[in-house]
Design a protein around this motif. Structure first.
Motif, PDB file in Angstrom:
ATOM      1  N   PRO A 316      37.936  49.999  34.384  1.00 27.86           N
ATOM      2  CA  PRO A 316      38.246  49.853  33.348  1.00 27.86           C
ATOM      3  C   PRO A 316      36.637  49.728  32.964  1.00 27.86           C
ATOM      4  O   PRO A 316      36.115  50.292  31.884  1.00 27.86           O
ATOM      5  CB  PRO A 316      38.560  48.378  33.271  1.00 27.86           C
ATOM      6  CG  PRO A 316      39.851  48.638  34.167  1.00 27.86           C
ATOM      7  CD  PRO A 316      39.399  49.403  35.570  1.00 27.86           C
ATOM      8  N   VAL A 317      36.013  49.396  34.044  1.00 23.42           N
ATOM      9  CA  VAL A 317      34.586  48.550  33.194  1.00 23.42           C
ATOM     10  C   VAL A 317      33.531  50.422  33.284  1.00 23.42           C
ATOM     11  O   VAL A 317      32.951  50.332  32.207  1.00 23.42           O
ATOM     12  CB  VAL A 317      34.312  47.966  34.431  1.00 23.42           C
ATOM     13  CG1 VAL A 317      32.298  48.059  33.737  1.00 23.42           C
ATOM     14  CG2 VAL A 317      34.046  46.593  34.017  1.00 23.42           C
ATOM     15  N   ASP A 318      33.737  51.107  34.447  1.00 25.10           N
ATOM     16  CA  ASP A 318      33.600  52.313  34.226  1.00 25.10           C
ATOM     17  C   ASP A 318      33.475  52.656  32.634  1.00 25.10           C
ATOM     18  O   ASP A 318      32.784  54.337  32.207  1.00 25.10           O
ATOM     19  CB  ASP A 318      33.443  53.413  35.142  1.00 25.10           C
ATOM     20  CG  ASP A 318      33.133  52.366  36.543  1.00 25.10           C
ATOM     21  OD1 ASP A 318      32.495  52.343  36.855  1.00 25.10           O
ATOM     22  OD2 ASP A 318      34.202  53.086  37.408  1.00 25.10           O
ATOM     23  N   ILE A 319      34.613  52.524  32.210  1.00 25.34           N
ATOM     24  CA  ILE A 319      35.039  53.674  30.729  1.00 25.34           C
ATOM     25  C   ILE A 319      34.833  52.717  29.681  1.00 25.34           C
ATOM     26  O   ILE A 319      35.700  52.719  28.897  1.00 25.34           O
ATOM     27  CB  ILE A 319      36.202  54.231  31.323  1.00 25.34           C
ATOM     28  CG1 ILE A 319      37.719  53.152  31.969  1.00 25.34           C
ATOM     29  CG2 ILE A 319      36.215  55.082  31.469  1.00 25.34           C
ATOM     30  CD1 ILE A 319      38.960  54.077  31.240  1.00 25.34           C
ATOM     31  N   SER A 320      33.396  51.423  29.275  1.00 25.55           N
ATOM     32  CA  SER A 320      34.070  50.195  28.758  1.00 25.55           C
ATOM     33  C   SER A 320      33.090  49.862  28.364  1.00 25.55           C
ATOM     34  O   SER A 320      32.301  50.488  29.700  1.00 25.55           O
ATOM     35  CB  SER A 320      34.831  49.157  29.697  1.00 25.55           C
ATOM     36  OG  SER A 320      36.098  49.542  29.240  1.00 25.55           O
ATOM     37  N   PRO A 321      32.338  49.669  26.871  1.00 24.37           N
ATOM     38  CA  PRO A 321      31.833  49.368  26.020  1.00 24.37           C
ATOM     39  C   PRO A 321      31.048  47.957  27.039  1.00 24.37           C
ATOM     40  O   PRO A 321      32.126  47.281  27.936  1.00 24.37           O
ATOM     41  CB  PRO A 321      31.657  48.857  25.243  1.00 24.37           C
ATOM     42  CG  PRO A 321      32.426  48.567  24.702  1.00 24.37           C
ATOM     43  CD  PRO A 321      33.261  49.297  25.884  1.00 24.37           C
ATOM     44  N   GLU A 331      33.579  43.396  32.171  1.00 30.35           N
ATOM     45  CA  GLU A 331      33.116  42.728  33.493  1.00 30.35           C
ATOM     46  C   GLU A 331      33.973  41.762  34.044  1.00 30.35           C
ATOM     47  O   GLU A 331      34.848  41.817  34.982  1.00 30.35           O
ATOM     48  CB  GLU A 331      32.274  43.326  35.008  1.00 30.35           C
ATOM     49  CG  GLU A 331      32.038  43.159  35.889  1.00 30.35           C
ATOM     50  CD  GLU A 331      30.793  42.981  36.829  1.00 30.35           C
ATOM     51  OE1 GLU A 331      31.118  42.877  38.167  1.00 30.35           O
ATOM     52  OE2 GLU A 331      29.955  43.448  36.038  1.00 30.35           O
ATOM     53  N   VAL A 332      33.734  41.327  32.949  1.00 25.48           N
ATOM     54  CA  VAL A 332      33.606  39.355  33.223  1.00 25.48           C
ATOM     55  C   VAL A 332      36.002  39.507  32.858  1.00 25.48           C
ATOM     56  O   VAL A 332      36.244  38.547  33.812  1.00 25.48           O
ATOM     57  CB  VAL A 332      33.265  38.283  32.832  1.00 25.48           C
ATOM     58  CG1 VAL A 332      34.195  37.139  32.393  1.00 25.48           C
ATOM     59  CG2 VAL A 332      32.066  38.372  33.831  1.00 25.48           C
ATOM     60  N   GLU A 336      38.837  38.488  34.835  1.00 26.26           N
ATOM     61  CA  GLU A 336      40.420  38.184  34.012  1.00 26.26           C
ATOM     62  C   GLU A 336      41.789  37.736  33.932  1.00 26.26           C
ATOM     63  O   GLU A 336      42.730  37.276  34.482  1.00 26.26           O
ATOM     64  CB  GLU A 336      39.612  36.980  32.662  1.00 26.26           C
ATOM     65  CG  GLU A 336      38.703  36.624  33.026  1.00 26.26           C
ATOM     66  CD  GLU A 336      37.830  35.898  31.498  1.00 26.26           C
ATOM     67  OE1 GLU A 336      38.780  36.423  30.530  1.00 26.26           O
ATOM     68  OE2 GLU A 336      37.241  34.796  31.197  1.00 26.26           O
ATOM     69  N   ILE A 337      41.693  38.687  33.538  1.00 28.68           N
ATOM     70  CA  ILE A 337      43.114  40.040  33.387  1.00 28.68           C
ATOM     71  C   ILE A 337      43.594  39.983  34.950  1.00 28.68           C
ATOM     72  O   ILE A 337      45.025  40.454  34.593  1.00 28.68           O
ATOM     73  CB  ILE A 337      43.175  41.002  32.376  1.00 28.68           C
ATOM     74  CG1 ILE A 337      42.204  41.104  31.032  1.00 28.68           C
ATOM     75  CG2 ILE A 337      43.942  41.830  32.899  1.00 28.68           C
ATOM     76  CD1 ILE A 337      41.982  41.957  30.680  1.00 28.68           C
ATOM     77  N   LEU A 338      42.806  41.057  35.880  1.00 26.95           N
ATOM     78  CA  LEU A 338      43.257  40.816  36.877  1.00 26.95           C
ATOM     79  C   LEU A 338      43.764  39.262  37.377  1.00 26.95           C
ATOM     80  O   LEU A 338      44.851  39.691  38.340  1.00 26.95           O
ATOM     81  CB  LEU A 338      42.599  41.232  37.735  1.00 26.95           C
ATOM     82  CG  LEU A 338      42.077  43.183  38.155  1.00 26.95           C
ATOM     83  CD1 LEU A 338      40.600  43.406  38.672  1.00 26.95           C
ATOM     84  CD2 LEU A 338      43.445  44.194  37.727  1.00 26.95           C
TER      85      LEU A 338
END
Length: 611
Positions: A316-321, A331-332, A336-338
């Motif tokens: 998700p970080v790769d396709i997010s701002p 990333e943080v 938290e969601i995981l």
């Protein structure tokens, strides 16, 4: 005199032969014995003879040695040999203790010599053989029970004769009785589906050519009623001839029709849900950990990519701002969601992704955990584009801010207008020559100030639906006591016990005016001719009811004969009625109003049917 040399030599040779025979017999592990026609022991030979009291046995029959029950078995055997004049074999046992038995095999032969009829017997210890045989029988029973529990059919194929030995379950699973089937390999071949027969023959040929240690396959066999039964067929070579060629195959048949049915249903279900996944208009993805392992066409198109492998392997970080709208690093926030997802089976939240060209896009994310057979867990993720909704929400927020500013301005203007009216009335007081008129105008000013205070609270508040009664009472009492201290000389001690209670404007207005009227009446009339006094105001909320008590230790009044034309009392009754409140009035040792009303969040300008 007679020459007996030859006889002596024959006797000596005979003795040597007897000694040789006895030595040979004594070397046997078996017991060799002779019996007379009455069953009595006449001789005992063999290795065991050294361990047995031979003198005890000689001349005795089996009953004298073993007792009536066991001895009768041996004597009956002796009689049968004498009668039939044929050899006889039988087994018997001796109990050493309660847990161990010694088993023997005995063979009796008729022995005739010199006009006499004796019996020659040989007894052999077969305990190990019997134990081995019993263990084989127990193993066979366990195997039969296991096959019965598994409902497994067994087959044994003699490759030399094509004889096929099958058990009951082999026949039962096809609806037959064992007696209805011929024990021949053609029975198997004729019941098997032609397509499966070819593949099975190929597997058996590979087995015979030593290309595999065993064969296992699924076949269809025709039931007696005509339908096909799915069978798991497994077998291996169990016997070979001297040249190493297989001569026997054995194996099992297990009915797996329900399993095949379930597998087909599962495949159909997987195919259906795969189609739903691929054809869904909502972007759908499958994550393992935080990595994309699968996605549908809608997800690829949504982010502006061309192929599935452009997304697979990304996080998700790769396709997010770098940051989310609240300023948290993506990333943080992802970690938290995981962590939350590991504790709950599903999650729903909002997220900002970025397309291939870097354009941000708002999505609502729904995560559902997918437990795997291997114990690993995957996540099924669905995105819903909420960009339009976020734009609409922003417009609503801006509209609400404008309305709040407008309402705030309205309350501010109302408060200012009430202040103007209060100022005009104050000017009238300055020009009034009659003290009664001035007193009336002062009372009106206090009432206007009470209403203005409510609008001032609304103007300064961010929430137009709730007004703090505690704050209202504090400000009212401060304003009223400032005026009272200037006009009266009585020293009044004000004691407040106020909880944080919030109500709507429709109830706040009559409550504020009610406090004003009761407090003004108390200050003006309760302490005439006194140097000091006390006023108490208590406020609390119990569940949905507000309890307000205003009391003093003044002179009190006759509540039954009070002036009905008094504006103050009329207003108090009116405000209590408007609140639909319960009131307890006590005029003993001062005046006490105990007022209770239910909090009402109804909107509109009027909340009581009494107004």
């Amino acid at each position: 005199m007679r020459d007996v040399t030859e006889e002596v030599e024959r006797e000596a040779q005979l003795r040597r032969n007897v000694e040789k025979f006895e030595k040979l017999v004594h070397s046997f592990d078996d017991i060799v014995f002779t019996l007379d026609s009455e069953g009595r022991h006449t001789a005992l030979y063999g290795a065991w003879s050294d361990e047995i009291d031979t003198d005890f046995l000689i001349g005795k029959d089996a009953i004298e040695i073993f007792g009536e029950e066991r001895g009768r078995v041996h004597l009956d055997a002796v009689k049968q040999v004498l009668q039939t004049r044929r050899p006889l074999s039988y087994e018997w046992s001796v109990e050493k203790d309660q847990e161990a038995k010694t088993y023997y095999h005995t063979r009796l032969n008729l022995l005739e010599h010199g006009g006499r009829t004796d019996i020659l017997g040989v007894s052999r210890n077969i305990t190990s053989e019997v134990n081995f045989r019993q263990e084989i029988n127990r193993t066979h029973e366990r195997l039969e029970l296991a096959l019965e529990a598994m409902k497994a059919g067994t087959w044994d194929w003699d490759l030399r004769t094509d004889e096929l030995i099958i058990n009951d379950w082999w026949a039962k699973m096809l609806g037959y009785d064992l007696k209805e089937l011929e024990f021949h390999i053609d029975t198997w071949k004729n019941l098997m589906h032609p397509t499966d027969l070819k593949s099975t023959v190929r597997l058996i040929n590979e087995l015979r050519d030593d290309e595999s240690p065993y064969f296992e396959t699924r076949i269809r066999m025709q039931h007696k009623k005509g339908h096909w039964v799915w069978i798991n067929d497994r077998g291996k070579i169990v016997e070979r001839d001297e040249m190493g060629n297989p001569i026997r195959l054995s194996g099992t048949h297990i009915d797996i029709s329900e399993r095949v049915k379930a597998e087909k249903a599962l495949q159909l279900s997987e195919k259906k849900y795969r189609n739903l996944f691929e054809r869904s208009s909502d972007p759908s993805l499958v994550f393992f950990g935080n990595t994309i392992v699968d996605c549908n066409r809608a997800a690829i198109k949504f982010l502006g990519y061309e192929k599935k492998h452009d997304l697979v392997g990304k996080t998700p970080v790769d396709i997010s701002p770098e940051k989310q709208p609240d300023g948290t690093l993506s990333e943080v926030r992802q970690q938290e969601i995981l962590n939350k997802t590991e504790q709950n089976e599903s999650q729903r939240f909002e997220w900002v992704h970025k397309k291939k060209d870097g354009t941000p896009v708002h999505v609502e994310v729904v995560i559902t955990m997918l437990p795997e057979q291997s114990g690993r867990e995957q996540m099924y993720v669905v995105w819903r584009d909420i960009s339009d909704r976020k734009i609409a929400e922003q417009k609503v927020i801006e509209s609400l801010r404008e309305k709040e500013a407008l309402l705030s301005e309205i309350h501010h203007r109302v408060k200012n207008n009430l202040a103007v009216i209060s100022g005009l009335l104050q000017l009238q007081i300055y020009s009034a020559k009659d003290d009664a008129v001035a007193d009336i105008l002062n009372s009106s000013i206090n009432r206007i100030k009470s209403m203005a205070l409510i609008h001032e609270q609304l103007y300064q508040s961010e929430n137009f639906s709730d007004i703090s009664l505690k704050e209202n009472i504090l400000k009212q009492t401060e304003s009223i006591f400032d005026v009272f201290d200037d006009e009266y000389s009585t020293d009044i001690d004000l004691q407040l016990d106020l909880d944080d209670v919030s109500i709507g404007i429709n109830q706040a207005m009559p409550v504020g005016l009610l406090v004003n009227e009761i407090l003004i009446n108390s200050l003006k009339h309760a302490f005439k001719g006194r140097e000091n006094g006390k006023v108490y105001i208590n406020l609390k909320q119990i569940d949905e009811r507000v309890i307000l008590n205003i009391s003093d230790n003044g002179v009190g009044f006759d509540s039954e004969n009070r002036d009905p034309s008094s504006l103050g009392h009329t207003l108090i009754d009116t405000f209590i009625s408007q609140l639909e409140a319960d009131v307890e009035l006590s005029t003993i040792d001062g005046t006490s109003y105990n007022i209770s009303f239910k909090v009402n969040d109804q909107n509109g300008s009027v909340v009581s049917r009494n107004v």
